[in-house]
Design a protein around this motif. Structure first.
Motif, short mmCIF file in Angstrom:
data_model
loop_
_atom_site.label_atom_id
_atom_site.label_comp_id
_atom_site.label_asym_id
_atom_site.label_seq_id
_atom_site.Cartn_x
_atom_site.Cartn_y
_atom_site.Cartn_z
N ASP A 33 0.83 -1.20 0.00
CA ASP A 33 0.00 0.00 0.00
C ASP A 33 0.87 1.26 0.00
O ASP A 33 2.08 1.20 0.24
CB ASP A 33 -0.91 0.01 1.24
CG ASP A 33 -1.97 -1.08 1.19
OD1 ASP A 33 -2.34 -1.51 0.08
OD2 ASP A 33 -2.42 -1.50 2.27
N LEU A 34 0.24 2.40 -0.23
CA LEU A 34 0.94 3.68 -0.13
C LEU A 34 1.56 3.80 1.27
O LEU A 34 0.92 3.46 2.27
CB LEU A 34 -0.02 4.84 -0.37
CG LEU A 34 -0.55 4.99 -1.79
CD1 LEU A 34 -1.68 6.03 -1.82
CD2 LEU A 34 0.56 5.40 -2.73
N GLY A 35 2.80 4.26 1.31
CA GLY A 35 3.45 4.51 2.59
C GLY A 35 4.10 3.31 3.24
O GLY A 35 4.55 3.40 4.40
N THR A 36 4.20 2.19 2.55
CA THR A 36 4.81 1.01 3.16
C THR A 36 6.32 0.96 2.98
O THR A 36 6.97 0.11 3.58
CB THR A 36 4.18 -0.30 2.64
OG1 THR A 36 4.25 -0.32 1.22
CG2 THR A 36 2.74 -0.43 3.10
N GLY A 37 6.88 1.83 2.15
CA GLY A 37 8.33 1.91 2.04
C GLY A 37 8.93 1.34 0.77
O GLY A 37 10.12 1.00 0.75
N LYS A 38 8.17 1.26 -0.30
CA LYS A 38 8.71 0.74 -1.55
C LYS A 38 9.86 1.61 -2.06
O LYS A 38 10.91 1.10 -2.45
CB LYS A 38 7.59 0.64 -2.59
CG LYS A 38 6.49 -0.35 -2.22
CD LYS A 38 5.37 -0.41 -3.24
CE LYS A 38 4.57 0.87 -3.36
NZ LYS A 38 3.77 1.20 -2.16
N THR A 39 9.68 2.92 -2.03
CA THR A 39 10.73 3.82 -2.50
C THR A 39 11.91 3.83 -1.54
O THR A 39 13.06 3.96 -1.97
CB THR A 39 10.15 5.23 -2.71
OG1 THR A 39 9.08 5.15 -3.66
CG2 THR A 39 11.21 6.19 -3.22
N THR A 40 11.67 3.67 -0.26
CA THR A 40 12.77 3.59 0.71
C THR A 40 13.64 2.38 0.41
O THR A 40 14.88 2.46 0.45
CB THR A 40 12.21 3.51 2.14
OG1 THR A 40 11.41 4.68 2.38
CG2 THR A 40 13.31 3.42 3.17
N LEU A 41 13.02 1.25 0.10
CA LEU A 41 13.77 0.06 -0.27
C LEU A 41 14.58 0.33 -1.55
O LEU A 41 15.75 -0.05 -1.65
CB LEU A 41 12.82 -1.11 -0.46
CG LEU A 41 13.46 -2.48 -0.58
CD1 LEU A 41 14.14 -2.88 0.72
CD2 LEU A 41 12.42 -3.51 -0.96
N ALA A 42 13.96 1.00 -2.52
CA ALA A 42 14.66 1.36 -3.76
C ALA A 42 15.86 2.25 -3.46
O ALA A 42 16.92 2.11 -4.10
CB ALA A 42 13.71 2.06 -4.72
#
Length: 158
Positions: A33-42
């Motif tokens: 979902d939005l805000g779960t950290g996908k971009t942080t992992l990237a």
């Protein structure tokens, strides 16, 4: 494989380790979902390749290419994709054929067009950070996840 990340630094560390285990090539789907950290992992993946600039989700551009000394990364965010065929017009076929590490946020929006993933990661919120569930989708993914599992490490206190 299931990992828990207690904070943002732990998620970045997991991204770094994932990139190393994949030997900086392959396709990774990032679900959540939005805000779960996908971009942080990237961001962690990109840090492992030497990128020290900002990493933003390419929500409006759909893809952000990174040509780094250690390798090439394509970071897709398909949240606003209207039709999977739009990826064809972006040159997606060439990007996915490249010997690069390709990260795809919201891969469900490209279903039917996207090639299969080497690793699928589903991120979710938990009381103390994030839970990351890893699944291999290819032999390359199996080897990478096995390498990650064989390494003694923890991300709760990174």
């Amino acid at each position: 494989m299931i990992l828990e990340a207690g904070d943002e630094a732990a998620q970045v560390a997991i991204g770094r380790r994932l990139a190393e285990a994949l030997e900086y090539r392959g396709i990774v789907y990032l679900n959540g979902d939005l805000g779960t950290g996908k971009t942080t992992l990237a961001r962690g993946v990109l840090r492992s390749l030497g990128h020290d600039g900002a990493v933003k989700s390419p929500t409006y551009t759909l893809v952000e290419p990174y040509d780094l000394a250690a390798g090439r990364v394509y970071h897709f965010d398909l949240y606003r994709l209207g039709d999977p065929e739009e990826l064809e017009f972006l040159g997606g076929r060439d990007m996915f054929a490249d010997e690069a590490l390709t990260l795809v946020e919201w891969p469900v929006r490209g279903e039917g067009w996207l090639p299969a993933a080497d690793v699928v990661i589903t991120l979710s919120l938990i009381d103390q950070g994030r839970r990351l569930v890893f699944e291999a989708g290819s032999d390359h993914g199996v080897q990478a996840l096995q390498q990650m599992a064989d390494t003694a490490w923890t991300f709760h206190d990174v």
